[in-house]
Write a protein that holds these residues in place. Structure first.
Motif, PDB file in Angstrom:
ATOM      1  N   TYR A  35      27.920  44.942 -52.486  1.00 47.03           N
ATOM      2  CA  TYR A  35      26.772  45.735 -52.016  1.00 47.03           C
ATOM      3  C   TYR A  35      25.467  45.008 -52.324  1.00 47.03           C
ATOM      4  O   TYR A  35      25.419  44.098 -53.164  1.00 47.03           O
ATOM      5  CB  TYR A  35      26.717  47.087 -52.743  1.00 47.03           C
ATOM      6  CG  TYR A  35      27.931  47.949 -52.598  1.00 47.03           C
ATOM      7  CD1 TYR A  35      27.994  48.961 -51.632  1.00 47.03           C
ATOM      8  CD2 TYR A  35      29.029  47.797 -53.446  1.00 47.03           C
ATOM      9  CE1 TYR A  35      29.116  49.773 -51.513  1.00 47.03           C
ATOM     10  CE2 TYR A  35      30.155  48.602 -53.335  1.00 47.03           C
ATOM     11  CZ  TYR A  35      30.187  49.587 -52.371  1.00 47.03           C
ATOM     12  OH  TYR A  35      31.291  50.394 -52.247  1.00 47.03           O
ATOM     13  N   GLY A  54      23.989  52.749 -53.915  1.00 49.04           N
ATOM     14  CA  GLY A  54      24.215  53.637 -52.767  1.00 49.04           C
ATOM     15  C   GLY A  54      25.083  54.834 -53.077  1.00 49.04           C
ATOM     16  O   GLY A  54      25.859  54.833 -54.042  1.00 49.04           O
ATOM     17  N   GLU A  84      16.290  43.668 -55.879  1.00 52.06           N
ATOM     18  CA  GLU A  84      17.483  43.889 -55.065  1.00 52.06           C
ATOM     19  C   GLU A  84      18.418  42.701 -55.237  1.00 52.06           C
ATOM     20  O   GLU A  84      18.028  41.556 -54.983  1.00 52.06           O
ATOM     21  CB  GLU A  84      17.108  44.079 -53.594  1.00 52.06           C
ATOM     22  CG  GLU A  84      16.305  45.346 -53.350  1.00 52.06           C
ATOM     23  CD  GLU A  84      16.011  45.587 -51.879  1.00 52.06           C
ATOM     24  OE1 GLU A  84      16.551  44.837 -51.026  1.00 52.06           O
ATOM     25  OE2 GLU A  84      15.264  46.536 -51.571  1.00 52.06           O
ATOM     26  N   LYS A 180      24.248  37.702 -44.764  1.00 52.11           N
ATOM     27  CA  LYS A 180      24.039  39.109 -44.405  1.00 52.11           C
ATOM     28  C   LYS A 180      22.992  39.753 -45.305  1.00 52.11           C
ATOM     29  O   LYS A 180      22.177  40.564 -44.861  1.00 52.11           O
ATOM     30  CB  LYS A 180      25.349  39.892 -44.547  1.00 52.11           C
ATOM     31  CG  LYS A 180      26.347  39.702 -43.428  1.00 52.11           C
ATOM     32  CD  LYS A 180      27.583  40.557 -43.729  1.00 52.11           C
ATOM     33  CE  LYS A 180      28.686  40.321 -42.725  1.00 52.11           C
ATOM     34  NZ  LYS A 180      29.902  41.108 -43.079  1.00 52.11           N
ATOM     35  N   ARG A 184      19.999  42.614 -44.336  1.00 52.30           N
ATOM     36  CA  ARG A 184      20.497  43.977 -44.477  1.00 52.30           C
ATOM     37  C   ARG A 184      19.605  44.771 -45.432  1.00 52.30           C
ATOM     38  O   ARG A 184      18.972  44.211 -46.330  1.00 52.30           O
ATOM     39  CB  ARG A 184      21.934  43.976 -45.005  1.00 52.30           C
ATOM     40  CG  ARG A 184      22.951  43.391 -44.032  1.00 52.30           C
ATOM     41  CD  ARG A 184      23.263  44.364 -42.907  1.00 52.30           C
ATOM     42  NE  ARG A 184      24.264  43.818 -41.994  1.00 52.30           N
ATOM     43  CZ  ARG A 184      25.573  43.947 -42.156  1.00 52.30           C
ATOM     44  NH1 ARG A 184      26.045  44.601 -43.204  1.00 52.30           N
ATOM     45  NH2 ARG A 184      26.404  43.429 -41.268  1.00 52.30           N
ATOM     46  N   THR A 185      19.594  46.100 -45.261  1.00 48.71           N
ATOM     47  CA  THR A 185      18.783  46.951 -46.129  1.00 48.71           C
ATOM     48  C   THR A 185      19.478  47.197 -47.462  1.00 48.71           C
ATOM     49  O   THR A 185      20.690  46.989 -47.593  1.00 48.71           O
ATOM     50  CB  THR A 185      18.519  48.310 -45.450  1.00 48.71           C
ATOM     51  OG1 THR A 185      19.775  48.932 -45.160  1.00 48.71           O
ATOM     52  CG2 THR A 185      17.719  48.133 -44.174  1.00 48.71           C
ATOM     53  N   CYS A 186      18.715  47.633 -48.436  1.00 56.90           N
ATOM     54  CA  CYS A 186      19.255  47.921 -49.760  1.00 56.90           C
ATOM     55  C   CYS A 186      20.373  48.953 -49.653  1.00 56.90           C
ATOM     56  O   CYS A 186      20.307  49.886 -48.849  1.00 56.90           O
ATOM     57  CB  CYS A 186      18.138  48.422 -50.664  1.00 56.90           C
ATOM     58  SG  CYS A 186      18.607  48.514 -52.402  1.00 56.90           S
ATOM     59  N   SER A 188      23.344  48.415 -48.599  1.00 57.87           N
ATOM     60  CA  SER A 188      24.306  48.081 -47.558  1.00 57.87           C
ATOM     61  C   SER A 188      25.599  47.531 -48.161  1.00 57.87           C
ATOM     62  O   SER A 188      25.585  46.869 -49.207  1.00 57.87           O
ATOM     63  CB  SER A 188      23.737  47.022 -46.606  1.00 57.87           C
ATOM     64  OG  SER A 188      22.660  47.525 -45.856  1.00 57.87           O
ATOM     65  N   VAL A 189      26.721  47.788 -47.486  1.00 58.79           N
ATOM     66  CA  VAL A 189      28.001  47.195 -47.865  1.00 58.79           C
ATOM     67  C   VAL A 189      28.106  45.841 -47.166  1.00 58.79           C
ATOM     68  O   VAL A 189      28.103  45.764 -45.940  1.00 58.79           O
ATOM     69  CB  VAL A 189      29.190  48.088 -47.440  1.00 58.79           C
ATOM     70  CG1 VAL A 189      30.510  47.454 -47.874  1.00 58.79           C
ATOM     71  CG2 VAL A 189      29.060  49.478 -48.022  1.00 58.79           C
ATOM     72  N   LEU A 190      28.182  44.784 -47.950  1.00 56.40           N
ATOM     73  CA  LEU A 190      28.257  43.433 -47.393  1.00 56.40           C
ATOM     74  C   LEU A 190      29.698  42.976 -47.190  1.00 56.40           C
ATOM     75  O   LEU A 190      29.968  42.103 -46.365  1.00 56.40           O
ATOM     76  CB  LEU A 190      27.542  42.442 -48.328  1.00 56.40           C
ATOM     77  CG  LEU A 190      26.063  42.718 -48.601  1.00 56.40           C
ATOM     78  CD1 LEU A 190      25.533  41.701 -49.614  1.00 56.40           C
ATOM     79  CD2 LEU A 190      25.251  42.673 -47.318  1.00 56.40           C
TER      80      LEU A 190
END
Length: 389
Positions: A35, A54, A84, A180, A184-186, A188-190
């Motif tokens: 994440y 999250g 982050e 990614k 990607r926004t904070c 997010s599942v990478l």
């Protein structure tokens, strides 16, 4: 074999008619997922941080184990609240403890494990061929560029070309996660880890599985897709079970298998029995002659019971996934030749376990110390978490 048992997905591996591995799929497990997390706060006296990642989840992040955090934007510097960072779930939450997070990203394949932060080449302890290891090491170092680490799994022995191809794939997965994260926004599942049954399948050396059977459509589709991509030579072994007359779980007597795997007492065919007691510090196993009533003399009875117990102990460790320190109290034997025979037998069966098992020594009291490498949770803990204990 993968099927539903008491509402939970159960993977059972059989050798002949005997179950040798059991695992219950954790429905809410996030183990291995990656994440973008946000540092909530730094706790200096614990040398750690707490990171939100999250769905109102917070994880524990050790600053000692993660001296170089992976910032989502690719920058570097000292970690502070609000940053982050890329984190992987290293351990699931346990009771009141938060999940353990790490920036030391790992990607596991059939032949190797990519360890992003360690920057060295290691080999499974079960690969004893030093010449082979030194021969392939330069090629692996060239592939990684000395920037990431690898652990070569037992399955890779004498499979160089497949190993090299997989390493390239693992490196590509790692690079894609880093890329990614930049846009990607904070939270997010990478990267989402595979379900447990695919991990089990991936760990099986090629050619050792005779049949893969399931009555679950989703599981069938997932395995079919996985085999087509990564193990196409095994695709013909997958079978969907559709008999409406008898459930797959009943066909394999899973109720009886699971009941036996939860019992403290395990009977041996000779009439002897084991008592298996997992404790917080170790696993203790006691061997008893029980109701053996053979015609042999006492020394022969003890030798027979101990040898049978050695084989069954190794099966039970694997079946129940017991690990850490294991102390076995065998029945006392006087003859040194009998003790040597027992230790050789125990080592022979322990070597058949896919998980590394070390048989240490026998004391004067006939206590044998063993260790088994820790991996997934023991069966009793899986059952407890699933509410099935």
């Amino acid at each position: 074999m993968i099927t539903r048992w008491n509402g939970h997905l159960l993977t059972a591996m059989f050798e002949g008619e005997e179950a040798v591995e059991l695992a219950i799929e954790e429905q809410d497990s996030i183990l291995g997922n990656i994440y973008i997390g946000k540092v909530r706060n730094i706790v200096k006296n614990l040398n750690s941080a707490f990171v939100d990642f999250g769905d109102n989840r917070t994880g524990y992040y050790s600053l000692v184990d993660n001296p170089q955090p992976l910032f989502a934007d690719g920058s570097s510097g000292k970690l502070k609240a609000g940053d982050e960072i890329i984190v992987q779930v290293e351990k699931d939450a346990v009771r009141s403890k938060d999940p353990v997070l790490s920036s030391n990203l790992n990607f596991t394949g059939q032949y190797a494990v990519l360890t992003a932060a360690k920057q060295q080449i290691g080999f499974s302890g079960k690969i004893a061929d030093k010449v082979w290891k030194e021969r392939i090491r330069p090629q692996l170092e060239a592939l990684t560029g000395g920037m990431i680490g690898l652990i070569v799994r037992t399955n890779a022995y004498q499979m160089e070309e497949r190993l090299y191809a997989e390493v390239k794939t693992l490196i590509r997965q790692y690079q894609e996660v880093l890329e990614k994260a930049r846009y990607r926004t904070c939270f997010s599942v990478l990267y989402e880890a595979e379900p447990g049954y695919l991990k089990s399948l991936r760990s099986c050396p090629e050619g050792t599985v005779d049949e893969i059977i399931t009555d679950d459509d989703t599981v069938f589709d997932n395995i079919n897709h996985y085999l087509a991509l990564y193990q196409p030579t095994e695709s013909g072994k997958l079978r969907r079970y559709t008999d409406p007359m008898i459930r797959l779980a009943s066909l394999y007597s899973l109720d009886a298998v699971m009941d036996q795997a939860r019992q403290k007492r395990v009977w041996l065919r000779s009439g002897g029995y084991l008592v298996i007691e997992p404790t917080e510090a170790m696993v203790v196993i006691d061997v008893n002659t029980g109701k053996y009533s053979g015609k042999k003399n006492l020394e022969d009875t003890i030798r027979l019971t101990n040898l049978e117990a050695a084989k069954e102990i190794c099966r039970q460790l694997r079946l129940r996934n017991l690990s850490g320190i294991i102390m076995v109290d065998f029945i006392d034997m006087k003859a040194e030749a009998d003790k040597e025979l027992l230790m050789n037998t125990l080592r022979r069966y322990a070597a058949q376990d896919p998980v590394k098992v070390n048989v240490v020594e026998m004391t004067q009291l006939n206590l044998v110390e063993m260790t088994r490498k820790k991996g997934k949770k023991p069966l009793w803990e899986q059952l407890l978490k699933a509410g099935l204990s």
